[in-house]
Scaffold this active site. Structure first.
Site, PDB file in Angstrom:
ATOM      1  N   GLY A 222      41.809  51.727  36.045  1.00  0.00           N
ATOM      2  CA  GLY A 222      42.737  52.276  37.038  1.00  0.00           C
ATOM      3  C   GLY A 222      42.075  53.108  38.126  1.00  0.00           C
ATOM      4  O   GLY A 222      42.707  54.010  38.683  1.00  0.00           O
TER       5      GLY A 222
ATOM      6  N   HIS B  33      40.570  41.738  44.930  1.00  0.00           N
ATOM      7  CA  HIS B  33      39.722  40.828  44.153  1.00  0.00           C
ATOM      8  C   HIS B  33      38.263  41.127  44.474  1.00  0.00           C
ATOM      9  O   HIS B  33      37.886  41.234  45.644  1.00  0.00           O
ATOM     10  CB  HIS B  33      40.065  39.372  44.498  1.00  0.00           C
ATOM     11  CG  HIS B  33      39.270  38.398  43.692  1.00  0.00           C
ATOM     12  ND1 HIS B  33      39.552  38.132  42.364  1.00  0.00           N
ATOM     13  CD2 HIS B  33      38.175  37.667  44.002  1.00  0.00           C
ATOM     14  CE1 HIS B  33      38.670  37.264  41.898  1.00  0.00           C
ATOM     15  NE2 HIS B  33      37.825  36.960  42.869  1.00  0.00           N
TER      16      HIS B  33
ATOM     17  N   THR C 241      49.887  34.625  46.595  1.00  0.00           N
ATOM     18  CA  THR C 241      50.721  33.418  46.679  1.00  0.00           C
ATOM     19  C   THR C 241      50.516  32.677  45.350  1.00  0.00           C
ATOM     20  O   THR C 241      49.639  33.057  44.567  1.00  0.00           O
ATOM     21  CB  THR C 241      50.290  32.533  47.866  1.00  0.00           C
ATOM     22  OG1 THR C 241      48.952  32.100  47.638  1.00  0.00           O
ATOM     23  CG2 THR C 241      50.398  33.271  49.192  1.00  0.00           C
TER      24      THR C 241
ATOM     25  N   SER D 255      37.893  41.576  48.473  1.00  0.00           N
ATOM     26  CA  SER D 255      38.950  41.105  49.374  1.00  0.00           C
ATOM     27  C   SER D 255      40.271  41.690  48.914  1.00  0.00           C
ATOM     28  O   SER D 255      40.538  41.751  47.709  1.00  0.00           O
ATOM     29  CB  SER D 255      39.080  39.572  49.307  1.00  0.00           C
ATOM     30  OG  SER D 255      37.842  38.924  49.524  1.00  0.00           O
TER      31      SER D 255
ATOM     32  N   LEU E 213      46.030  30.733  42.812  1.00  0.00           N
ATOM     33  CA  LEU E 213      45.234  31.834  42.241  1.00  0.00           C
ATOM     34  C   LEU E 213      44.155  32.312  43.224  1.00  0.00           C
ATOM     35  O   LEU E 213      43.309  31.515  43.654  1.00  0.00           O
ATOM     36  CB  LEU E 213      44.577  31.379  40.925  1.00  0.00           C
ATOM     37  CG  LEU E 213      43.679  32.425  40.260  1.00  0.00           C
ATOM     38  CD1 LEU E 213      44.478  33.605  39.738  1.00  0.00           C
ATOM     39  CD2 LEU E 213      42.839  31.801  39.154  1.00  0.00           C
ATOM     40  N   ASP E 214      44.199  33.614  43.556  1.00  0.00           N
ATOM     41  CA  ASP E 214      43.241  34.237  44.472  1.00  0.00           C
ATOM     42  C   ASP E 214      43.147  33.475  45.798  1.00  0.00           C
ATOM     43  O   ASP E 214      42.094  33.488  46.461  1.00  0.00           O
ATOM     44  CB  ASP E 214      41.844  34.350  43.820  1.00  0.00           C
ATOM     45  CG  ASP E 214      41.871  35.248  42.592  1.00  0.00           C
ATOM     46  OD1 ASP E 214      42.699  36.179  42.547  1.00  0.00           O
ATOM     47  OD2 ASP E 214      41.061  35.002  41.663  1.00  0.00           O
TER      48      ASP E 214
ATOM     49  N   ARG F  83      53.859  33.054  28.680  1.00  0.00           N
ATOM     50  CA  ARG F  83      53.683  33.657  30.012  1.00  0.00           C
ATOM     51  C   ARG F  83      55.029  33.825  30.725  1.00  0.00           C
ATOM     52  O   ARG F  83      55.283  34.820  31.399  1.00  0.00           O
ATOM     53  CB  ARG F  83      52.738  32.759  30.826  1.00  0.00           C
ATOM     54  CG  ARG F  83      52.150  33.394  32.063  1.00  0.00           C
ATOM     55  CD  ARG F  83      51.080  32.517  32.681  1.00  0.00           C
ATOM     56  NE  ARG F  83      49.898  32.407  31.860  1.00  0.00           N
ATOM     57  CZ  ARG F  83      48.945  33.339  31.757  1.00  0.00           C
ATOM     58  NH1 ARG F  83      49.042  34.463  32.422  1.00  0.00           N
ATOM     59  NH2 ARG F  83      47.897  33.150  30.990  1.00  0.00           N
TER      60      ARG F  83
ATOM     61  N   ASN G 242      41.330  52.031  41.098  1.00  0.00           N
ATOM     62  CA  ASN G 242      42.088  51.727  42.324  1.00  0.00           C
ATOM     63  C   ASN G 242      43.437  52.435  42.313  1.00  0.00           C
ATOM     64  O   ASN G 242      43.880  52.953  43.340  1.00  0.00           O
ATOM     65  CB  ASN G 242      42.280  50.209  42.472  1.00  0.00           C
ATOM     66  CG  ASN G 242      41.040  49.538  43.024  1.00  0.00           C
ATOM     67  OD1 ASN G 242      40.710  49.695  44.184  1.00  0.00           O
ATOM     68  ND2 ASN G 242      40.339  48.805  42.162  1.00  0.00           N
TER      69      ASN G 242
ATOM     70  N   ASN H 129      46.954  42.063  46.167  1.00  0.00           N
ATOM     71  CA  ASN H 129      45.931  42.050  45.114  1.00  0.00           C
ATOM     72  C   ASN H 129      44.581  42.449  45.701  1.00  0.00           C
ATOM     73  O   ASN H 129      44.306  42.190  46.873  1.00  0.00           O
ATOM     74  CB  ASN H 129      45.816  40.651  44.509  1.00  0.00           C
ATOM     75  CG  ASN H 129      44.838  40.600  43.350  1.00  0.00           C
ATOM     76  OD1 ASN H 129      44.784  41.518  42.516  1.00  0.00           O
ATOM     77  ND2 ASN H 129      44.038  39.546  43.267  1.00  0.00           N
TER      78      ASN H 129
END
Ligand code: GAR
Length: 210
Positions: free
Chosen positions: A12, A109, A141, A136, A144-145, A65, A14, A107
């Protein structure tokens, strides 16, 4: 005041940077809740210390999931999020989840996307002999990434780096960059239109703000 909800899985750092930026008045928003998919995430303690509702929604207690993401959405929506910030949230999200928050899901990354989507980004940059690496921040969306990049930050790779030293160098930059993006978003300056990131009315180029 926009409601910010932060999803984490671990340390954590960030999250802490965003908590500090809100406390310093650098982000005009309120952190409405922090949710972790792991009970042992240190970030939950950081949230508690800051007086923010800290919720553990353990993915191991869900069958699949889809059911996890449905519960996550229900919990998040009870905090009426304007901005959902993935800050080291190490789970792939279902398309239903992503569509539900499309345009307000951010996000960070640890690579210069589109390079090194997925895991072990620092080791992969070293193994490929890259001279520069970085991070980045992008809109999420269903790919993925793969969502539009808002901003990137580069760091050098040194010949004696291992994944740990390189990760540290990247994370040192992350804590400056992510609060800035959340500030832009909460100020209404940053949007996603037609799968592009738009800042102050300008469509950002493929690598984001420069
Ligand atoms: C950060 O380096 C972030 O870029 C990365 O996890 C770390 C979390 O650190 N995210 C991903 O790899 C997402 N695929 P933190 O818990 O200290 O913020």
């Amino acid at each position: 005041m926009p409601n910010i909800c932060v999803l984490i899985s671990g340390n954590g750092s960030n999250l802490q940077a965003i908590i500090d930026a809100v406390a310093a008045g650098k982000i005009h928003g309120k952190i409405a809740c922090v949710i972790s998919n792991r009970p042992d995430a240190f970030g939950l303690e950081r949230a508690e210390n800051a007086g923010i509702p800290a919720i553990c929604l353990d993915h191991k207690t869900f069958e699949d999931r889809e059911s996890y993401d449905a519960a996550l959405m229900e919990t998040l929506d009870s905090y009426a999020p304007d901005c959902v910030v993935l800050a080291g949230f190490m789970r792939i999200l279902t398309a239903d989840f992503v569509d539900h928050y499309l345009g307000k899901l951010l996000n960070i990354h640890p690579s210069l996307l589109p390079k090194y989507k997925g895991l072990n980004t620092h080791q992969r940059a070293i193994d490929n002999g890259d001279e520069e690496h970085g991070l980045s921040v992008h809109f999420v969306t269903p790919e993925l990434d793969g969502g539009p990049v808002i901003i990137q930050c580069k760091v050098p790779v040194f010949s004696d780096d291992d994944a740990g030293t390189l990760a540290q160098r990247v994370q040192e930059q992350e804590r400056h960059i992510y609060p800035l993006v959340v500030h832009w978003f909460c100020g209404g300056r940053l949007t996603m239109n037609n799968n592009k990131a738009v800042l102050d009315g300008n469509v950002l180029p493929e690598g984001g703000y420069a």
